[in-house]
Design a protein around this motif. Structure first.
Motif, short mmCIF file in Angstrom:
data_model
loop_
_atom_site.label_atom_id
_atom_site.label_comp_id
_atom_site.label_asym_id
_atom_site.label_seq_id
_atom_site.Cartn_x
_atom_site.Cartn_y
_atom_site.Cartn_z
N PHE A 1 3.29 8.49 9.09
CA PHE A 1 2.23 7.52 9.48
C PHE A 1 2.58 6.72 10.49
CE2 PHE A 1 -0.69 3.95 8.22
CZ PHE A 1 -1.57 4.51 8.88
N SER A 2 2.33 6.88 11.84
CA SER A 2 2.54 5.69 12.88
C SER A 2 1.07 5.05 13.16
CB SER A 2 3.11 6.33 13.76
OG SER A 2 4.39 6.96 13.39
N ARG B 1 0.81 -1.18 -0.09
CA ARG B 1 0.26 0.03 0.05
C ARG B 1 0.80 1.24 0.00
NH1 ARG B 1 -4.45 0.79 -2.09
NH2 ARG B 1 -5.21 2.37 -0.11
N TRP B 2 1.82 1.35 1.03
CA TRP B 2 2.42 2.75 1.16
C TRP B 2 3.51 3.08 -0.20
CZ3 TRP B 2 1.46 5.98 4.55
CH2 TRP B 2 2.24 7.31 4.66
N VAL C 1 8.33 5.63 1.91
CA VAL C 1 9.36 4.49 2.59
C VAL C 1 8.40 4.14 3.99
CG1 VAL C 1 11.44 3.68 3.62
CG2 VAL C 1 11.24 5.31 1.67
N SER C 2 8.11 2.79 3.99
CA SER C 2 7.72 2.28 5.08
C SER C 2 8.48 0.93 5.65
CB SER C 2 6.35 1.84 5.06
OG SER C 2 5.86 1.15 6.13
N VAL C 3 8.69 0.83 6.98
CA VAL C 3 9.35 -0.41 7.67
C VAL C 3 8.19 -1.16 8.31
CG1 VAL C 3 11.07 -1.48 9.06
CG2 VAL C 3 11.57 0.56 7.65
N GLY C 4 7.38 -1.87 7.92
CA GLY C 4 6.34 -2.70 8.65
C GLY C 4 5.44 -1.62 8.95
N LEU C 5 4.82 -1.91 10.41
CA LEU C 5 4.18 -0.74 10.79
C LEU C 5 4.85 0.25 11.84
CD1 LEU C 5 1.03 -2.77 12.03
CD2 LEU C 5 1.17 -1.51 10.03
#
Length: 116
Positions: free
Chosen positions: A84-85, A16-17, A30-34
């Motif tokens: 986004f967290s 998604r991200w 960029v995202s590292v899991g949640l």
């Protein structure tokens, strides 16, 4: 925790991200899991020109973040980045809703941005 590691974390960071990068205002997503997602914004994606500070808030990402604010998610702006967290209990459908809402905020920003 297994659900976060095996399902929702990879869903956010790999499916998604990254799709935010096809938006004309997002240069990098960029995202590292949640653990959180970061989207770098620019007024011109090709040249990475920054937004004018004359927008009604301190930064353009803050405007987009405010446009899609909801108490269920932790979204904030830092400089030219949106962060986004999500909570660890977030579901796939809530991830979909959060990313779609953020895209709505980016669309609002695209239509209401200051130049400079």
């Amino acid at each position: 925790m297994e659900r976060v590691r095996d399902d929702t974390g990879p869903y956010l960071s790999h499916r998604r991200w990254p799709r935010l990068t096809d938006h004309e205002l997002v240069g990098e997503a960029v995202s590292v899991g949640l653990m959180g997602g970061r989207a770098a914004c620019s007024a011109d994606k090709a040249t990475r020109r920054r937004f004018a500070r004359s927008l009604t808030m301190t930064s353009a990402p803050a405007c987009a973040t405010s446009a899609c604010a909801t108490p269920a998610w932790c979204m904030r702006a830092t400089g030219d980045r949106m962060l986004f967290s999500p909570p660890l209990i977030i579901s796939r459908s809530e991830i979909d809703q959060a990313v779609d809402t953020l895209r709505d905020g980016l669309d609002w920003l695209k239509d209401n941005r200051g130049e400079g």
